[in-house]
Enzyme design. Sequence first.
Site, PDB file in Angstrom:
ATOM      1  N   ASP A  99       0.873  -1.745  -2.144  1.00  8.16           N
ATOM      2  CA  ASP A  99       0.688  -1.053  -3.417  1.00  8.16           C
ATOM      3  C   ASP A  99       1.567   0.190  -3.455  1.00  8.16           C
ATOM      4  O   ASP A  99       1.662   0.912  -2.465  1.00  8.16           O
ATOM      5  CB  ASP A  99      -0.793  -0.651  -3.550  1.00  8.16           C
ATOM      6  CG  ASP A  99      -1.357  -0.941  -4.925  1.00  8.16           C
ATOM      7  OD1 ASP A  99      -0.851  -0.344  -5.893  1.00  8.16           O
ATOM      8  OD2 ASP A  99      -2.289  -1.737  -5.020  1.00  8.16           O
ATOM      9  N   ASP A 207       1.852   0.359  -9.254  1.00  6.73           N
ATOM     10  CA  ASP A 207       0.707   0.867 -10.016  1.00  6.73           C
ATOM     11  C   ASP A 207       1.164   1.601 -11.274  1.00  6.73           C
ATOM     12  O   ASP A 207       2.133   2.368 -11.241  1.00  6.73           O
ATOM     13  CB  ASP A 207      -0.064   1.848  -9.109  1.00  6.73           C
ATOM     14  CG  ASP A 207      -1.385   2.294  -9.691  1.00  6.73           C
ATOM     15  OD1 ASP A 207      -2.269   1.437  -9.836  1.00  6.73           O
ATOM     16  OD2 ASP A 207      -1.527   3.489  -9.988  1.00  6.73           O
ATOM     17  N   GLU A 269       2.327  -2.994 -13.037  1.00  7.66           N
ATOM     18  CA  GLU A 269       1.108  -3.032 -13.845  1.00  7.66           C
ATOM     19  C   GLU A 269       1.418  -2.349 -15.173  1.00  7.66           C
ATOM     20  O   GLU A 269       1.453  -1.120 -15.248  1.00  7.66           O
ATOM     21  CB  GLU A 269      -0.008  -2.294 -13.089  1.00  7.66           C
ATOM     22  CG  GLU A 269      -1.334  -2.380 -13.778  1.00  7.66           C
ATOM     23  CD  GLU A 269      -2.276  -1.251 -13.388  1.00  7.66           C
ATOM     24  OE1 GLU A 269      -3.483  -1.431 -13.539  1.00  7.66           O
ATOM     25  OE2 GLU A 269      -1.810  -0.173 -12.978  1.00  7.66           O
ATOM     26  N   HIS A 342      -9.016  -5.782  -8.651  1.00 12.78           N
ATOM     27  CA  HIS A 342      -9.988  -4.754  -8.264  1.00 12.78           C
ATOM     28  C   HIS A 342     -10.404  -3.878  -9.440  1.00 12.78           C
ATOM     29  O   HIS A 342     -11.286  -3.036  -9.282  1.00 12.78           O
ATOM     30  CB  HIS A 342      -9.382  -3.888  -7.151  1.00 12.78           C
ATOM     31  CG  HIS A 342      -8.190  -3.122  -7.636  1.00 12.78           C
ATOM     32  ND1 HIS A 342      -7.009  -3.752  -7.984  1.00 12.78           N
ATOM     33  CD2 HIS A 342      -8.003  -1.810  -7.883  1.00 12.78           C
ATOM     34  CE1 HIS A 342      -6.157  -2.836  -8.423  1.00 12.78           C
ATOM     35  NE2 HIS A 342      -6.724  -1.651  -8.367  1.00 12.78           N
ATOM     36  N   ASP A 343      -9.773  -4.042 -10.601  1.00 16.53           N
ATOM     37  CA  ASP A 343     -10.153  -3.284 -11.802  1.00 16.53           C
ATOM     38  C   ASP A 343     -10.912  -4.149 -12.804  1.00 16.53           C
ATOM     39  O   ASP A 343     -11.303  -3.662 -13.864  1.00 16.53           O
ATOM     40  CB  ASP A 343      -8.902  -2.752 -12.524  1.00 16.53           C
ATOM     41  CG  ASP A 343      -8.173  -1.668 -11.753  1.00 16.53           C
ATOM     42  OD1 ASP A 343      -8.799  -1.001 -10.903  1.00 16.53           O
ATOM     43  OD2 ASP A 343      -6.962  -1.498 -12.004  1.00 16.53           O
TER      44      ASP A 343
HETATM   45  O1  ISL Z   1      -9.298  -0.170 -14.643  1.00 17.67           O
HETATM   46  C1  ISL Z   1      -9.051   0.084 -15.784  1.00 17.67           C
HETATM   47  C2  ISL Z   1     -10.042  -0.220 -16.837  1.00 17.67           C
HETATM   48  O2  ISL Z   1     -11.316  -0.418 -16.303  1.00 17.67           O
HETATM   49  C3  ISL Z   1      -7.764   0.615 -16.167  1.00 17.67           C
HETATM   50  O3  ISL Z   1      -7.849   1.556 -17.151  1.00 17.67           O
HETATM   51  C4  ISL Z   1      -7.009   1.165 -14.961  1.00 17.67           C
HETATM   52  O4  ISL Z   1      -7.282   2.499 -14.793  1.00 17.67           O
HETATM   53  C5  ISL Z   1      -5.566   0.941 -15.197  1.00 17.67           C
HETATM   54  O5  ISL Z   1      -5.418  -0.433 -15.191  1.00 17.67           O
HETATM   55  C6  ISL Z   1      -4.691   1.574 -14.125  1.00 17.67           C
HETATM   56  O6  ISL Z   1      -5.072   1.069 -12.879  1.00 17.67           O
HETATM   57  C7  ISL Z   1      -4.408   1.420 -11.708  1.00 17.67           C
HETATM   58  O7  ISL Z   1      -4.227   2.813 -11.558  1.00 17.67           O
HETATM   59  C8  ISL Z   1      -5.401   3.605 -11.432  1.00 17.67           C
HETATM   60  C9  ISL Z   1      -6.387   3.036 -10.422  1.00 17.67           C
HETATM   61  O8  ISL Z   1      -7.624   3.664 -10.592  1.00 17.67           O
HETATM   62  C10 ISL Z   1      -6.558   1.548 -10.558  1.00 17.67           C
HETATM   63  O9  ISL Z   1      -7.402   1.042  -9.569  1.00 17.67           O
HETATM   64  C11 ISL Z   1      -5.196   0.940 -10.509  1.00 17.67           C
HETATM   65  O10 ISL Z   1      -5.220  -0.465 -10.507  1.00 17.67           O
HETATM   66  C12 ISL Z   1      -4.932   4.966 -11.043  1.00 17.67           C
HETATM   67  O11 ISL Z   1      -4.055   4.890  -9.950  1.00 17.67           O
END
Ligand code: ISL
Length: 579
Positions: A99, A207, A269, A342-343
Site C-alpha cells: 500500500d 491510496d 484508488e 477493508h473499506d
Molecule cells: O471508506 C470509505 C467510506 O466508508 C471511504 O470514504 C474511504 O475513506 C476512502 O475510500 C479512502 O480510503 C483510503 O484512504 C483512507 C483510509 O482510511 C482507507 O482505509 C483507505 O482505503 C485514508 O488513508
Amino acid sequence: QTDPKWWKEAIVYQVYPASFKDSNHDGWGDIKGIDSKLEYIKELGANAIWICPFYDSPQEDMGYDISDYEKVWPRYGTNEDIFNLIDRAHGLGIKIIVDLVINHCSSEHAWFKEARSSLDNPKRDWFIWKAPKGFDSNGKPIPPNNWRSFFGGSAWEYDEHTGQFYLRLFAKGQPDFNWENEVTRNAIYESAVGFWLDHGVDGFRIDTAGLYSKQPGFPDVPIINPGLDFQHPDPAILNGPRIHEFHKEMNKFMRERVKDGRELLTVGEIPCGTHDVCKAYTSAKEQEITQLFEFEHVSVGRKPGNVGVVNFKLSEFKDGIAAAFQFIDKTDSWSTVYIENHDQPRSVTRFGDDSPEYREISAKLLALLETSLTGTLYVYQGQELGMINFRDWPIEKYEDVEVKGMYKMMVDQFGADSDQVKDYVNGLQLISRDHARTPFPWTSEAPYAGFTDGKEPWFPLTETFQEGINAEDELKDPKSVFNFWKTAIEVRKTHKDVLNYGYDFTFVDHANEKLFAFTKKYGEKVLYVVLNFSKEEIEFSFLEGYNSYDYIFGNYPEAEIDTGSNKLQPWEGRFYYAN
Ligand code: ISL
C-alpha cells in the site's frame, strides 16, 4: 487491449494485516502470520497479494497514518520479516503489492514534526498551512475555508504552537502533503516508493490517488452533501489540475528505479466521475497507473454523504457495475474487478442474501459475477468464505475512526435522539467499514477461531465462525463457498480470453429487477451470463440469432439442473457460449 501483462490476469488476494493471522499471541495479526498462510492463498488460486499498510504508525486510521515509510510497525514484526515474506512469496509464484499512502502521512512522522515546529522550518512547506480566516466571538480561530474531512467536520486542524491551520482531509493525525513542492514529492518517492522497489515489491495499491492536486486558491466549495463521501467529495479536492502530471512523474520514478525490468502493477484508488477520467488515468500510453478502483457499484444504496442507506434496485447495481469496470472497451486502458475491501462491508450481506438458507448460494453467485467481468480480479480476505456482516453491535463496539468522526458530527448537528442519528446507526449495520475488519476465522474453535491462541484479539470476531464460516470447515467441504471460488478462478483462467479480456459488454433485459444478464465477446466467442439475483425461481431468454448454446459453468451442481432449460433456481447463475 489483449497484450498479456501479468497484472491484467492476476488474481489479487487482499490481506488486512491486523486481522489475518497472529503468530506471536498478542491478539494482533502480523507479517509472520501472513507468511504462514501463503499456501492457503495459493490454494485458492491467487497469484498476487496486496497487503494493507504494515508500516510504523500510531494507528489512528489502522496504519493509513504512516510515521515511517521504511519501517514495519513493531506489532506486525520487523523489516526482516517482510523481506522474508517477499522472498518466500516469490518462491511460490506469488507477487507482492504494498500500500502506498502518500496523500498524507501521520502527524507523528519526523517530517511533520519538523514542519510544525516553527513557521520558518525548511519543511514547513511540505504540508499545507493557512492562517485563520479570523476569530469567532469566543476567540476561536475560523478555518481558512469550508472544506470538510471524510471523517466528519472541518478538514482544517488548528495548531496552537504556530497559530495556523494544517489541512487534513482525513483524521486529525493525517496531515496532507503539499504536492506542489517538488522537493517534497521527491522525498515521498524516495522513501515510500524507492525503498520498497529496492526490496523487490511488484507494485503498489495507491491510496486516495486522486486527491494530491488541490484546487489552487483553496476556494470555498458548494456543500453538496450532509456528510462527505469518497464517491462525491467536495469538488475542489478530487482529480485536480496537476493530478495527471504528478502520476506521470511518479510512474517515471518507478520505471527508472526498477533495475531488473520487472513490470509493476499500480492500482489507484480513484472515484473518477466520468469514463474519460478513468481512461485518462489508466491509458497505457499515458503511463500513469495500470488500473484503478472505481466506486460506482459499492456506492449503490448509500445516502449521499455516506450518512445512511436506502433501498436500491438491481438495475442500479447493474449500472454501478458497468460504470465501475466496463469502461475500457476498445481502448488501451485497463480496469479492476472488486466488490469487497477493508473499506467495504461484506458483499453477501450487501448484494446477496445472508440468511442461512441463501448465504452460500448467493455468495457463489457473486463469485460468478466477478469472475465473469473484464479487468484484474481482487478478492478480499474472508470473501472467499462467504463471510457476512456482524449483527446488532452497539455503536460503542465499532472501532473505525470514520464511524467515530461521522457519528460525532451527526450528533453535534442533529442531536443524539434524532432520526438522522438513528438512521446513521442503522445504516452502519449494512455499510460500516468495520464489518470487513474482524479477525479471520481459520477454524470453528472458540474463542478466537484459530486467529490467535493468545490474548483477546484487538477487535471482536464476527460470531458466525461457529456456523461453518471458517477456513478449516470450508476447505474440507467440496460444496463450500471457498471451493466454489477456487473452481471459479480456475474457470476464469481456462476461459481467460472472454472472461478476463472480453469486450462489448452489453446488458440483456436491463429493466429486469431479478435477472442480471449480459453478453461479452472475444473474437468469434460470445459469452452469455445469466444471474438470478433473487430467491424466486425465474426465467431468462435464450437470445435470438444463435444456433446453439454451450453451458460452461454455474453455481448449482450440473447434475442437479437442466442446462438446456431457461429456468433459474434461487440465486442461480450460469455462463454459456452462444454459438
Ligand atoms: O471508506 C470509505 C467510506 O466508508 C471511504 O470514504 C474511504 O475513506 C476512502 O475510500 C479512502 O480510503 C483510503 O484512504 C483512507 C483510509 O482510511 C482507507 O482505509 C483507505 O482505503 C485514508 O488513508
